[in-house]
Design an enzyme around this catalytic site. Structure first.
Site, PDB file in Angstrom:
ATOM      1  N   LYS A  13       0.804  -1.214   0.000  1.00 23.37           N
ATOM      2  CA  LYS A  13       0.000   0.000   0.000  1.00 23.37           C
ATOM      3  C   LYS A  13       0.844   1.274   0.000  1.00 23.37           C
ATOM      4  O   LYS A  13       0.432   2.287  -0.536  1.00 23.37           O
ATOM      5  CB  LYS A  13      -0.981  -0.007   1.176  1.00 23.37           C
ATOM      6  CG  LYS A  13      -0.355   0.000   2.545  1.00 23.37           C
ATOM      7  CD  LYS A  13      -1.472  -0.030   3.599  1.00 23.37           C
ATOM      8  CE  LYS A  13      -0.915   0.058   5.006  1.00 23.37           C
ATOM      9  NZ  LYS A  13      -1.990  -0.022   6.006  1.00 23.37           N
ATOM     10  N   ARG A  14       2.028   1.183   0.551  1.00 20.51           N
ATOM     11  CA  ARG A  14       2.890   2.363   0.585  1.00 20.51           C
ATOM     12  C   ARG A  14       3.429   2.720  -0.799  1.00 20.51           C
ATOM     13  O   ARG A  14       3.868   3.845  -1.034  1.00 20.51           O
ATOM     14  CB  ARG A  14       4.054   2.135   1.540  1.00 20.51           C
ATOM     15  CG  ARG A  14       3.622   1.731   2.933  1.00 20.51           C
ATOM     16  CD  ARG A  14       4.578   2.223   3.977  1.00 20.51           C
ATOM     17  NE  ARG A  14       4.745   3.668   3.892  1.00 20.51           N
ATOM     18  CZ  ARG A  14       5.462   4.377   4.750  1.00 20.51           C
ATOM     19  NH1 ARG A  14       6.074   3.783   5.730  1.00 20.51           N
ATOM     20  NH2 ARG A  14       5.584   5.676   4.616  1.00 20.51           N
TER      21      ARG A  14
END
Length: 505
Positions: A262-263
């Site tokens: 997700k980063r």
RNA sequence: GGCCCGUUCGUAUAGAGGCCUAGGACGCCUCCCUUUCACGGAGGAAACACGGGUUCGAAUCCCGUACGGGCUACCA
């Protein structure tokens, strides 16, 4: 036996795009085989539970058009579909293993476990595990007498239940995608089945639910392949047949360095979630494919081609066509990088091939405003659908068709402006505005005719028109612009030519 | 480190021993269409990780090496 597959995410936050792909492949496989696609919520980690995540998952699948027909939020014969609500079942099953000597109680505290790991690390074992080689040195039902164990249990001492894995065996299973996979039981640790809080771990809950929910095929990400050995062992311990397995390749970061996380969304400026997620902090809030401007069909098409393809040259597939063409055994083994350029191309293709009516209704739904006049709006859409990658670009690019621009590309103006020619162009414009034309191509024919009468060349007039109408050099033909603008177009040209002649003095 | 899995143009891929002079797509470049952009069309650069086998013949089968990824929690 009819095919039953499940998508079983953990409600720990937004559903990652890799999860959507897993859901998609489950969906395609189910539909292809006239089977059932089930949603199960694996909320056994109370510490990581995030409220709202379950609704997010359902909404995301709905937006993608791959909704389950059974499971949490959809009902079915195997309710409940939330693992936290099935807690007792897992404990009952673990007890069966306990009674048969296939599992045991363990009372080791966290610090005792740490101690063990430190000790083994000092002996040069880099990743110590709780297995047959160490369990006889630990505090558990195998080292304690029955009385001692009972006493600890009676005193409410925290405990876990571990699977007893004995070395000397080899576990083999055939993965639909990868073929034969083999593990040596000596490599496997005594996995925790029931945690100290009474909740099952993934491993136990998964096997128990898949069995009782009559799942026929487990289609999940490659990150699970290492624990498949434990899973097979568990099926054996219960005396159950195991379902078929298919481990999907992972979706990798654009630079190929590891699986997409997700980063990476912020890092690479790409969406990694289907729809936006508003977490408690800005760092935990993410823009989704939907908000980025993607049409769901394009996302699905793009995702389907990450790790799979039909073996033909066709690249644009509707969901129905994907169902028809899908073949699990043709899924790739290696990870596929996320390529935003290809995703953009898919989106462009979908926009290009949709009718103005369809696009307009989608724009209304996404609150993308053009003009209130339906006919004008559709004309603009027809002009711009082949020029944008995302629908939300349309109002920006076609802004001049709605408001008179107040700037101009001065470099371009300088290049195309011929001093002294303006009276003639204005005269020509007036003449052109008085002609009767019904559409852009007719206007074009008339204009070219008239150009000769006035002794003007296209290159002397039309770039100026373009600059006057739109402020820049890009866009549809000036005749198409004028068709939409009507009388206002001609007066704008005359008005702005005056401005330009002042500008260029 | 150990175990498991993988490796065809930059990317996603076609390829199931001879059809491969390795195909199409995205991206990139050139040209055409054109008053511009886009669409469309024509072309171009660009890959079988390496080394051994097996075979008349290997991108394809086997072994090794290198490289990459996954897992290695009382997370999923």
């Amino acid at each position: 036996m009819s095919v039953r597959v499940r998508f079983a995410p953990s409600p720990t936050g937004a559903l990652h795009i890799g999860g959507v792909r897993t859901a998609l492949f489950n969906y395609l496989f189910a539909k292809k085989n006239s089977g059932t696609f089930i949603l199960r919520i694996e909320d056994t980690d109370q510490g990581r539970f995030v409220p709202g995540a379950e609704q997010y998952i359902q909404e995301a699948l709905k937006w993608c058009g791959i909704e389950p027909t059974e499971g949490q939020g959809y009902g079915g014969n195997f309710v409940p579909y939330r693992q936290s609500e099935r807690k007792d079942l897992y404990y009952q099953q673990a007890k069966i293993l306990l009674e048969e000597g296939k599992a045991y109680y363990a009372f080791d505290t966290e610090s005792e476990l740490e101690h063990m790991r430190d000790r083994l690390a000092n002996e040069g074992i880099p990743a110590p595990k709780y297995d047959a080689t160490v369990r006889m040195n630990m505090k558990n039902g195998l080292t304690l007498s029955i009385e001692e164990t009972q006493k600890l249990l009676a005193a409410d001492t925290p405990f876990v239940i571990r699977l007893k894995v004995d070395p000397g065996d080899s576990i083999q299973f055939t993965d639909i995608i990868r073929g034969d996979v083999v593990f040596d039981t000596a490599e496997l640790d005594d996995k925790v089945l029931i945690k100290a809080d009474g909740m099952p771990t993934y491993h136990l809950a998964n096997i128990v639910d898949d069995h009782f929910m009559e799942i026929t095929h487990v289609i999940r990400g490659e990150e699970w392949i290492s624990s498949a050995g434990h899973h097979i062992l568990l099926y054996k311990a219960f005396g159950w047949d195991h379902p078929e397995f298919a481990h999907l390749p992972l979706i990798m970061r654009p630079d190929g360095k590891g699986k997409l996380s997700k980063r990476d969304g912020a890092k690479f400026g790409i969406p990694v979630f289907p729809i936006s997620w508003n977490g408690e902090t800005p760092e935990d809030s993410f823009e989704g494919f939907r908000e980025y401007g993607f049409e769901p069909e394009a996302v699905i098409n793009f995702l389907a081609f990450l790790g799979w393809n039909p073996g033909t040259d066709q690249e644009i597939f509707s969901l129905e066509e994907l169902v028809d063409a899908f073949d699990l055994s043709k899924v790739h083994k290696s990870g596929a990088r996320f390529d935003i350029e290809k995703a953009r191309w898919y989106n462009q293709q979908y926009i290009l091939n949709m009718s103005a009516e369809e696009l307009e209704s989608r724009m209304v739904k996404s609150k993308i405003e053009l003009v209130s006049d339906k006919e004008k709006s559709r004309n603009i859409i027809n002009l711009y659908k082949e020029r944008v990658h995302f629908l939300k670009e349309m109002p920006l690019q076609a802004d001049y068709l709605m408001h008179e621009p107040n700037t101009v590309d001065e470099a371009a103006l300088k290049k195309h402006w011929k001093p002294g020619l303006e009276p003639k162009i204005v005269e020509f414009t007036n003449a052109l505005s008085e002609t009767n034309y019904v559409n852009a191509s007719e206007l074009e024919a008339i204009a070219k005719e008239k150009l000769k009468e006035f002794g003007l060349k296209p290159g002397e007039v039309f770039p100026i028109y373009r600059l006057a109408l739109a402020g820049g050099l890009q866009g549809p033909t000036v005749f198409e612009m004028l068709e939409i603008l009507g009388k206002e177009g001609f007066s704008r040209i005359i008005r702005r030519i005056e401005e330009f002649s002042n500008l260029t003095i």
